[in-house]
Design a protein around this motif. Structure first.
Motif, PDB file in Angstrom:
ATOM      1  N   GLU A  11      -9.250  10.546  -2.714  1.00 13.29           N
ATOM      2  CA  GLU A  11      -7.814  10.489  -2.435  1.00 13.29           C
ATOM      3  C   GLU A  11      -7.267  11.849  -2.023  1.00 13.29           C
ATOM      4  O   GLU A  11      -6.362  11.951  -1.215  1.00 13.29           O
ATOM      5  CB  GLU A  11      -7.063  10.007  -3.675  1.00 13.29           C
ATOM      6  CG  GLU A  11      -7.285   8.543  -3.958  1.00 13.29           C
ATOM      7  CD  GLU A  11      -7.616   8.284  -5.410  1.00 13.29           C
ATOM      8  OE1 GLU A  11      -7.635   9.247  -6.185  1.00 13.29           O
ATOM      9  OE2 GLU A  11      -7.843   7.118  -5.746  1.00 13.29           O
ATOM     10  N   MET A  12      -7.839  12.867  -2.586  1.00 18.46           N
ATOM     11  CA  MET A  12      -7.333  14.209  -2.362  1.00 18.46           C
ATOM     12  C   MET A  12      -7.437  14.639  -0.897  1.00 18.46           C
ATOM     13  O   MET A  12      -6.671  15.471  -0.437  1.00 18.46           O
ATOM     14  CB  MET A  12      -8.098  15.224  -3.212  1.00 18.46           C
ATOM     15  CG  MET A  12      -8.183  14.866  -4.680  1.00 18.46           C
ATOM     16  SD  MET A  12      -6.569  14.835  -5.482  1.00 18.46           S
ATOM     17  CE  MET A  12      -6.336  16.602  -5.721  1.00 18.46           C
ATOM     18  N   LEU A  64      -6.004  -2.572   7.189  1.00 16.08           N
ATOM     19  CA  LEU A  64      -5.081  -3.694   7.390  1.00 16.08           C
ATOM     20  C   LEU A  64      -5.245  -4.239   8.808  1.00 16.08           C
ATOM     21  O   LEU A  64      -5.129  -5.445   9.058  1.00 16.08           O
ATOM     22  CB  LEU A  64      -3.635  -3.250   7.171  1.00 16.08           C
ATOM     23  CG  LEU A  64      -3.334  -2.655   5.792  1.00 16.08           C
ATOM     24  CD1 LEU A  64      -1.836  -2.439   5.627  1.00 16.08           C
ATOM     25  CD2 LEU A  64      -3.866  -3.544   4.678  1.00 16.08           C
ATOM     26  N   ASP A  98       1.301   3.503  -3.083  1.00 15.08           N
ATOM     27  CA  ASP A  98       0.004   4.059  -3.495  1.00 15.08           C
ATOM     28  C   ASP A  98      -0.463   5.144  -2.532  1.00 15.08           C
ATOM     29  O   ASP A  98      -0.968   6.177  -2.947  1.00 15.08           O
ATOM     30  CB  ASP A  98      -1.074   2.961  -3.532  1.00 15.08           C
ATOM     31  CG  ASP A  98      -0.821   1.934  -4.631  1.00 15.08           C
ATOM     32  OD1 ASP A  98       0.277   1.946  -5.211  1.00 15.08           O
ATOM     33  OD2 ASP A  98      -1.705   1.117  -4.892  1.00 15.08           O
ATOM     34  N   LYS A  99      -0.286   4.904  -1.240  1.00 12.96           N
ATOM     35  CA  LYS A  99      -0.849   5.816  -0.235  1.00 12.96           C
ATOM     36  C   LYS A  99      -0.006   7.063  -0.035  1.00 12.96           C
ATOM     37  O   LYS A  99      -0.524   8.122   0.272  1.00 12.96           O
ATOM     38  CB  LYS A  99      -0.978   5.096   1.119  1.00 12.96           C
ATOM     39  CG  LYS A  99      -2.104   4.077   1.107  1.00 12.96           C
ATOM     40  CD  LYS A  99      -2.965   4.171   2.352  1.00 12.96           C
ATOM     41  CE  LYS A  99      -4.220   3.343   2.144  1.00 12.96           C
ATOM     42  NZ  LYS A  99      -4.835   2.865   3.338  1.00 12.96           N
ATOM     43  N   GLU A 120      -1.063  10.284  -2.277  1.00 14.86           N
ATOM     44  CA  GLU A 120      -2.499  10.257  -2.541  1.00 14.86           C
ATOM     45  C   GLU A 120      -2.910  11.301  -3.578  1.00 14.86           C
ATOM     46  O   GLU A 120      -3.823  11.094  -4.363  1.00 14.86           O
ATOM     47  CB  GLU A 120      -3.273  10.524  -1.249  1.00 14.86           C
ATOM     48  CG  GLU A 120      -3.203   9.362  -0.298  1.00 14.86           C
ATOM     49  CD  GLU A 120      -2.879   9.792   1.106  1.00 14.86           C
ATOM     50  OE1 GLU A 120      -2.722  11.004   1.340  1.00 14.86           O
ATOM     51  OE2 GLU A 120      -2.757   8.913   1.969  1.00 14.86           O
ATOM     52  N   MET A 121      -2.208  12.405  -3.561  1.00 19.77           N
ATOM     53  CA  MET A 121      -2.590  13.512  -4.433  1.00 19.77           C
ATOM     54  C   MET A 121      -2.488  13.157  -5.914  1.00 19.77           C
ATOM     55  O   MET A 121      -3.159  13.738  -6.742  1.00 19.77           O
ATOM     56  CB  MET A 121      -1.702  14.731  -4.160  1.00 19.77           C
ATOM     57  CG  MET A 121      -1.634  15.136  -2.708  1.00 19.77           C
ATOM     58  SD  MET A 121      -3.239  15.631  -2.059  1.00 19.77           S
ATOM     59  CE  MET A 121      -3.303  17.311  -2.695  1.00 19.77           C
ATOM     60  N   VAL A 174      -2.350   9.805  -7.101  1.00 18.68           N
ATOM     61  CA  VAL A 174      -2.451   8.353  -7.229  1.00 18.68           C
ATOM     62  C   VAL A 174      -3.339   7.908  -8.391  1.00 18.68           C
ATOM     63  O   VAL A 174      -3.224   6.791  -8.867  1.00 18.68           O
ATOM     64  CB  VAL A 174      -2.947   7.745  -5.897  1.00 18.68           C
ATOM     65  CG1 VAL A 174      -4.460   7.785  -5.781  1.00 18.68           C
ATOM     66  CG2 VAL A 174      -2.461   6.306  -5.747  1.00 18.68           C
ATOM     67  N   GLN A 175      -4.210   8.788  -8.879  1.00 16.89           N
ATOM     68  CA  GLN A 175      -5.207   8.318  -9.837  1.00 16.89           C
ATOM     69  C   GLN A 175      -4.636   7.580 -11.051  1.00 16.89           C
ATOM     70  O   GLN A 175      -5.147   6.550 -11.429  1.00 16.89           O
ATOM     71  CB  GLN A 175      -6.096   9.469 -10.291  1.00 16.89           C
ATOM     72  CG  GLN A 175      -7.186   9.732  -9.261  1.00 16.89           C
ATOM     73  CD  GLN A 175      -8.142  10.789  -9.726  1.00 16.89           C
ATOM     74  OE1 GLN A 175      -7.726  11.886 -10.053  1.00 16.89           O
ATOM     75  NE2 GLN A 175      -9.414  10.459  -9.779  1.00 16.89           N
ATOM     76  N   VAL A 177      -7.900  12.317   1.771  1.00 14.02           N
ATOM     77  CA  VAL A 177      -7.959  11.115   2.588  1.00 14.02           C
ATOM     78  C   VAL A 177      -7.102  11.174   3.858  1.00 14.02           C
ATOM     79  O   VAL A 177      -7.332  10.441   4.805  1.00 14.02           O
ATOM     80  CB  VAL A 177      -7.589   9.873   1.744  1.00 14.02           C
ATOM     81  CG1 VAL A 177      -6.090   9.681   1.666  1.00 14.02           C
ATOM     82  CG2 VAL A 177      -8.276   8.630   2.265  1.00 14.02           C
ATOM     83  N   ASP A 227       0.822  -1.223   0.000  1.00 15.65           N
ATOM     84  CA  ASP A 227       0.000   0.000   0.000  1.00 15.65           C
ATOM     85  C   ASP A 227       0.848   1.262   0.000  1.00 15.65           C
ATOM     86  O   ASP A 227       0.384   2.318  -0.414  1.00 15.65           O
ATOM     87  CB  ASP A 227      -0.868   0.070   1.278  1.00 15.65           C
ATOM     88  CG  ASP A 227      -2.096  -0.809   1.191  1.00 15.65           C
ATOM     89  OD1 ASP A 227      -2.303  -1.433   0.135  1.00 15.65           O
ATOM     90  OD2 ASP A 227      -2.848  -0.871   2.182  1.00 15.65           O
TER      91      ASP A 227
END
Lengths: 225, 225
Positions: free
Chosen positions: B107-108, B69, A103-104, A107-108, A110-111, B110, A100
């Motif tokens: 996501e923006m 998780l 990806d995490k 976040e800004m 990630v799309q 999160v 993760d």
């Protein structure tokens, strides 16, 4: 019953690569269907109506979406070959954490593609900031890897499947970032080489130079806009 | 061996609530330690050096981070009571998809709290856009729930554990959004009531009015800045 396994994918997608590697680790035959993201197929829109994103695994007519969920599904469905997640719950949580992580962390952006996307799409100051962020991320991963052969220890597993696709983007990113990432992160570099020796990985990652040309071409188009 | 289960948490956090519900579903005794996010404890920084976020479960000295998780870890560790994830791989992938949905959709924003955060922190146009996004998200969830009792069917499970904490934010969000979310989404409302009848949920979610007051207070501070 004959299995029907279709992967809706895009050759350059690191998320798609995760699925390809996992399927090949399990020795599952699959039909990879290249999607045109500017003109998505009716099958993609039907199979992933919520996110409309690749990769989607269509297994005997049923869709599984989101690359990491897909790798876990593959691991839980074809259990006999190459277990990817460790059996111990604590080790499983750790593997999931690092899968993760990339990806995490970003976040800004990630799309489409985390970390790297900003490096290759942005210019000037934004690019500098993205580059720093990218290097930070690699530092954390280098530290976590330490002297282990793979992220989970001695065996290639879930976290490796999730992270190695980003290796194919290194070459292009180095050109843009004007730095030698491989030299700065020797442990990650050895790990990547080790992973690339596996047939499942070598067959699933595109040629670095082809990918770099593709990215540079895309970047030119963005700059022209 | 006596188990030591510590949960580093913040009472108002929907992510923390996920962990509390899962532990209570399993009948696990735990010591919840309230963190002050403006002055994080040395234990939190030591146990989650990468993200420095709550919730963290410290089980016999070993940390597990990231709320989803953590719920999976709890499900895989205390297997005898209330299985949360279905046993079928396809159903597992679906449960994981919906659990991820709220986190991924936004996501923006999160990092602290997806969807809702923008609604209660932003003003003017940004707030209108966030409100629309929020309503869209609820529409998709209402559609997925359909006539099922729970997201996975007849049994309370993983997706429900992951989504129900956001219910406690409804009350505050309704005040801000000037709309009656519960009336507009009757299926979600019945589902939430059904979930709230479980002791694990009722004990883990804070009082809606207390939460609303807390959020409004926080908002005032932001507006004053």
């Amino acid at each position: 019953m004959a299995e029907e396994v279709i992967l809706l994918d895009v050759w350059a997608s690191p998320f798609g690569m995760r699925a390809r590697i996992a399927l090949r680790e399990k020795g599952v035959e699959f039909d990879m269907r290249e999607e045109d993201l500017s003109n998505k197929s009716p099958l993609l829109l039907k199979m992933n109506p919520v996110n409309k994103q690749i990769p989607v695994l269509v297994h005997n007519g049923k869709p599984v979406c989101e690359s990491l969920l897909l790798v876990q599904y593959i691991d839980e469905t074809w259990v006999r070959e190459s277990p990817l997640l460790p059996s111990d719950p604590y080790e499983r949580a750790r593997a999931r954490f690092w899968a993760d992580y990339v990806d995490k962390r970003h976040e800004m952006t990630v799309q489409i593609f985390p970390v790297g996307r900003t490096v290759w799409q942005s210019m000037g100051e934004a690019q500098e900031a993205a580059k720093k962020e990218y290097i930070e991320c690699l530092k954390v991963l280098e530290g976590e890897l330490g002297d282990k052969a793979y992220f989970g220890g001695e065996r290639f597993g879930y976290a490796d499947v999730s992270l190695i696709p980003f290796y194919s983007w290194f070459c292009a990113l180095e050109t843009l970032a004007d730095s030698n990432i491989v030299e700065e992160f020797p442990k990650m570099a050895s790990w990547a080489k080790r992973c690339m020796q596996r047939e499942s990985v070598a067959k699933s990652l595109p040629d670095q130079h082809k990918l770099r040309d593709y990215i540079m071409e895309h970047r030119k188009k963005l700059q022209a806009q």
